[in-house]
Design a protein around this motif. Structure first.
Motif, PDB file in Angstrom:
ATOM      1  N   GLN A  29       2.327   9.012   8.909  1.00  0.00           N
ATOM      2  CA  GLN A  29       3.015   8.071   8.035  1.00  0.00           C
ATOM      3  C   GLN A  29       3.840   8.880   7.043  1.00  0.00           C
ATOM      4  OE1 GLN A  29       0.455   5.221   6.286  1.00  0.00           O
ATOM      5  NE2 GLN A  29       2.040   4.259   5.091  1.00  0.00           N
ATOM      6  N   TRP A  30       5.112   9.061   7.338  1.00  0.00           N
ATOM      7  CA  TRP A  30       5.993   9.868   6.482  1.00  0.00           C
ATOM      8  C   TRP A  30       7.378   9.291   6.493  1.00  0.00           C
ATOM      9  CZ3 TRP A  30       5.352  13.161   2.757  1.00  0.00           C
ATOM     10  CH2 TRP A  30       6.440  13.916   2.320  1.00  0.00           C
ATOM     11  N   PRO A  31       8.017   9.052   5.405  1.00  0.00           N
ATOM     12  CA  PRO A  31       7.488   9.231   4.054  1.00  0.00           C
ATOM     13  C   PRO A  31       6.426   8.196   3.726  1.00  0.00           C
ATOM     14  CG  PRO A  31       9.674   8.262   3.958  1.00  0.00           C
ATOM     15  CD  PRO A  31       9.398   8.576   5.401  1.00  0.00           C
ATOM     16  N   VAL A  32       5.712   8.437   2.669  1.00  0.00           N
ATOM     17  CA  VAL A  32       4.577   7.588   2.302  1.00  0.00           C
ATOM     18  C   VAL A  32       4.997   6.148   2.056  1.00  0.00           C
ATOM     19  CG1 VAL A  32       2.724   7.307   0.597  1.00  0.00           C
ATOM     20  CG2 VAL A  32       3.392   9.580   1.347  1.00  0.00           C
ATOM     21  N   GLU A  33       6.228   5.936   1.610  1.00  0.00           N
ATOM     22  CA  GLU A  33       6.706   4.584   1.314  1.00  0.00           C
ATOM     23  C   GLU A  33       6.830   3.716   2.568  1.00  0.00           C
ATOM     24  OE1 GLU A  33       8.781   7.345   0.417  1.00  0.00           O
ATOM     25  OE2 GLU A  33       7.634   7.564  -1.410  1.00  0.00           O
ATOM     26  N   MET A  34       6.916   4.343   3.743  1.00  0.00           N
ATOM     27  CA  MET A  34       7.061   3.586   4.994  1.00  0.00           C
ATOM     28  C   MET A  34       5.747   2.913   5.356  1.00  0.00           C
ATOM     29  SD  MET A  34       9.367   6.017   7.423  1.00  0.00           S
ATOM     30  CE  MET A  34       9.144   4.908   8.789  1.00  0.00           C
ATOM     31  N   THR A  35       5.837   1.822   6.066  1.00  0.00           N
ATOM     32  CA  THR A  35       4.639   1.180   6.579  1.00  0.00           C
ATOM     33  C   THR A  35       4.559   1.453   8.067  1.00  0.00           C
ATOM     34  OG1 THR A  35       5.858  -0.875   6.918  1.00  0.00           O
ATOM     35  CG2 THR A  35       4.657  -0.646   4.851  1.00  0.00           C
TER      36      THR A  35
END
Length: 64
Positions: A40-46
């Motif tokens: 999961q990268w970047p963290v903001e992505m779901t």
């Protein structure tokens, strides 16, 4: 076993098991996705995406 360093400032270390491929090459499980091939990268992505470091294979080649 091999001691590898990681993180952005390279001050994190851990021991990993290396598979000897011969001729000075080895293979370890990806340090970013822990061998799953998804992260999961970047963290903001779901949701999970293909790991950029290992390109979804789950492994990284190293020199031994």
């Amino acid at each position: 076993m091999m001691l590898v360093f990681g993180a952005h400032n390279c001050d994190s270390s851990r021991k990993v098991e290396v598979e000897n491929l011969g001729c000075g090459a080895g293979r370890i499980r990806c340090l970013e996705c822990h061998g799953t091939g998804k992260c999961q990268w970047p963290v903001e992505m779901t949701g999970l995406v293909e790991c950029v470091d290992c390109k979804g294979s789950g492994y990284i080649l190293v020199s031994i």
